[in-house]
Design an enzyme around this catalytic site. Structure first.
Site, mmCIF file in Angstrom:
data_model
loop_
_atom_site.group_PDB
_atom_site.id
_atom_site.type_symbol
_atom_site.label_atom_id
_atom_site.label_comp_id
_atom_site.label_asym_id
_atom_site.label_seq_id
_atom_site.Cartn_x
_atom_site.Cartn_y
_atom_site.Cartn_z
ATOM 1 N N ASP A 197 0.943 -1.045 0.023
ATOM 2 C CA ASP A 197 0.136 -0.234 -0.019
ATOM 3 C C ASP A 197 0.804 1.357 0.091
ATOM 4 O O ASP A 197 1.844 1.341 0.594
ATOM 5 C CB ASP A 197 -0.853 0.003 1.427
ATOM 6 C CG ASP A 197 -1.997 0.782 1.220
ATOM 7 O OD1 ASP A 197 -2.707 1.122 0.135
ATOM 8 O OD2 ASP A 197 -2.080 1.754 2.041
ATOM 9 N N GLU B 288 1.815 0.677 -4.988
ATOM 10 C CA GLU B 288 1.172 1.825 -5.262
ATOM 11 C C GLU B 288 2.310 2.905 -5.123
ATOM 12 O O GLU B 288 2.559 3.403 -4.101
ATOM 13 C CB GLU B 288 0.016 2.401 -4.445
ATOM 14 C CG GLU B 288 -1.227 1.276 -4.514
ATOM 15 C CD GLU B 288 -2.152 2.148 -3.518
ATOM 16 O OE1 GLU B 288 -3.541 2.174 -3.920
ATOM 17 O OE2 GLU B 288 -1.993 2.182 -2.402
#
Ligand code: CA
Length: 639
Positions: A331, A360
């Site tokens: 993340d 990400e």
């Protein structure tokens, strides 16, 4: 202390390299080890249970100071199943906290538990391995799922609703007999199941599981412990461990590799996080007393500090070694430094060379505490073993993520073709290596694909919107790189808001919004779309030329064809790569609302994919000038 923590002097003196932090159990003694260089005193508290409200203290045992800011205690006897916390005193400050290295915990992750990990292994665990360990990263087809969404709807027919064990039930069906759950995923042909957070997170109260609660789980409390609400008994620390391993084994036995969503970039509450309580605010970035919040999640992790760096590397290695996890999705990895990423990739690959990594890589403003480079898309050449979500292909196909009515290629934006040509070759502007781009059109964030299309073109018929959905699916599924899909995309998943419109970020919405509605498959458009996706995946798997691993190979095999219409693009691929049975492929994408013509290259071509059907078998044979219907992709194979 923030500057001191990141200073060379502090790091030289207080970086501990041992692999024994936490509680190491043996039948005759347990070694407790804590890194807490700022503490004046440290003690271990032993408890009978893991319930923080129970008054069941067994003993409070002082720890001895040891090397590099560590404290340790050897306690004789068999402590398997005993719960514990650490308590530190720093001047007038005293704090009790869970062990940052806790292997498991009691309810709500407040007390760690000493555990004989071998006793939690399912039968055959020694022989368990990644069923797709021989694949290249570009051979993967990743399916992103929330544990609870899979089983919680009554139409799932799954017994263990909302649990790890529900993920591996086989033979489950809708009331009308259509396969659900694991059978559905297996039939679809995915190689990797990516699970939204399954480590212990804080936003679901594990003492109230009789009431419906939902959260995506991006709020870590214990990074090395499975989430209790997915177990059948969150009070007994051994149960969550055993059941998560059973889930991994069950997926492996069915040919599916397991990817964990890991959220090292922030914690649930910075001040309450156990590491930050034991070494005040060491884990988080703080500048002039202000906690850095580049992500908007409340706090950013100071991965550039030596003992946070070690913590993250240790944690990822632990999941790969102990739970046989085959991949990690990071993340907001753009908040972590590239050295941490490269070190953890290397450490895991030493023992598990097949493990995949992606995250990400957005650029965010964050208050790094010393000079370092961050793992963003733009820095992708600095992290060659780590891939990044490709928002270029996502936004070019479905429209900008920041304006829910903005058009993308599939909904009729005529200025996307150039970007899509790069994406189709696995080489968006920020990426120089196809093994570093994860191609997708929907994930748990933002609207589902069908909802996003409906927002952009509300006046189009349901049939047209399904054609747009399929057009986008063909594009990313045939693109070079690593295909990734949100669970349910293959059955037109939607999150209608009872108040009107669609729920965009359903992180704490009800089961009614989030659950997969399996009985939709009883209706033809949904079942046909599922078959269509299954066909796309089997086509991709049948053609190695869609899964090349170097930019050089791709540039010499995949040629974009100039189309006159701005809503059309086409590609010609020569098939001379090892294992490829086709001599050539020809793919054409028509996003316009009218049928258009295009000339096929010379020879006779099998049409395998159109707007209605997808698969490896020829639907028809074509040559020379052909007509491409409105809102349609066509894929041709020359044998
Ligand atoms: Ca929890």
């Amino acid at each position: 202390m923030s500057e001191v923590f990141s200073s060379p002097d502090f790091e030289a003196k207080y970086t501990y390299h041992g692999r024994d932090l936490g509680a190491t159990w043996s039948p005759t003694e347990t070694l407790f080890k804590l890194w807490a260089p700022t503490a004046d005193h440290a003690v271990v508290r032993l408890y009978r249970t893991g319930n923080p409200d129970a008054m069941d203290l067994i003993a409070e045992l002082p720890m001895e100071p040891s090397v590099n800011g560590t404290w340790q205690l050897r306690k004789a006897g068999d402590l398997n199943g005993i719960y514990y916390t650490f308590v530190v005193t720093i001047g007038a400050y005293t704090a009790e906290a869970c062990d940052p290295y806790a292997k498991t915990t009691g309810v709500n992750g407040m007390r760690a538990m000493v555990i004989d990990m071998a006793s939690t292994n399912p039968d055959g665990w020694e022989l368990d391995a990644d069923p797709n360990g021989d694949l290249n990263f570009t051979d993967a087809v990743i399916y992103e799922l929330h544990v609870r969404d899979l089983s919680i709807d009554p139409s799932s027919g799954i017994h263990n609703k909302g649990k790890f064990l529900g993920v591996i039930e086989t033979g489950t069906t809708t009331p009308s007999g259509i396969p659900t759950g694991l059978d559905h995923m297996k039939n679809l042909g995915i190689t990797h199941l990516h699970l939204l957070p399954v480590y212990d997170y804080g936003s679901v109260d594990e003492t109230r599981l009789d009431q419906p609660q939902f959260n995506w789980g991006y709020d870590p409390t214990n990074f090395n412990t499975p989430e209790g609400s997915y177990s059948t008994d969150p009070y007994n620390g051994a149960v969550r461990v055993r059941e998560m391993k059973q889930m991994v084994k069950g997926l492996h036995d069915n040919g599916i590799s397991v990817i964990m969503d890991v959220v090292y970039n922030h914690v649930y509450e910075a001040k309450d996080f156990c590491f930050n309580k034991l070494v005040p605010m060491y884990f988080s970035r703080v500048t002039d007393g202000v906690i850095s919040n580049g992500s908007g999640c409340g706090n950013d992790t100071a991965s550039e500090r030596s003992m946070v760096h070690k913590y993250i590397v240790d944690s990822v290695c632990y999941w790969a070694d102990e739970y046989h996890i085959d991949g990690f999705r990071f993340d907001l990895v753009g908040l972590l430094d590239v050295d941490t990423i490269n070190d953890l990739v290397a450490a895991v690959h030493k023992r598990h060379p097949n493990v995949v990594f992606y995250g990400e890589g957005w650029s965010m403003p964050t208050g790094i505490t010393k000079d370092c480079k961050l793992a963003t898309q733009l820095n992708s050449p600095l992290t060659p073993g780590f891939a990044y979500f490709n928002d270029t292909i996502r936004d070019s196909l479905r429209g900008s993520t920041f304006f829910s009515d903005a058009l993308g290629f599939v909904t009729g934006a005529s200025d996307m073709v150039e970007k899509l040509e790069g994406c189709f070759r696995g080489l968006p502007a920020w990426c120089q290596d196809p093994t570093q781009t994860v191609n997708y059109i929907s994930c748990h964030d933002n609207n589902t694909l069908l909802d996003r299309i409906s927002l952009a073109v509300p006046d189009h018929s349901f049939e047209d919107r399904i054609r747009m959905n399929r057009l986008g699916a063909v594009f990313y599924m045939m693109s070079q790189g690593i295909p990734f899909m949100q669970a349910g995309e293959e059955m037109l998943r939607s999150k209608p808001d009872p108040k009107g419109g669609y729920v965009e970020n359903s992180f704490k919405s009800s089961d009614r919004i989030n659950s997969i509605k399996w009985n939709l498959l009883d209706a033809k458009p949904y079942r046909d779309t599922y078959d269509y996706y299954r066909g796309l995946i089997s086509f991709r798997k049948a053609h190695p030329v869609l899964r090349m691993t170097s930019a050089y190979e791709i540039l010499s095999h995949v040629v974009p064809i100039q189309c006159e219409h701005p809503l059309m693009t086409a590609f010609h691929i020569s098939g001379d790569v090892p294992g490829e049975t086709a001599r050539e492929l020809f793919l054409v994408f028509n996003a316009s609302y009218t049928a258009e013509s295009i000339a096929l290259p010379e020879g006779s071509w099998n049409l395998c994919i159109n707007a209605e059907k997808a698969g490896t078998e020829a639907l028809t044979v074509a040559s020379s000038a052909i007509e491409i219907p409105a809102i349609c992709a066509m894929v041709f194979v020359k044998e």
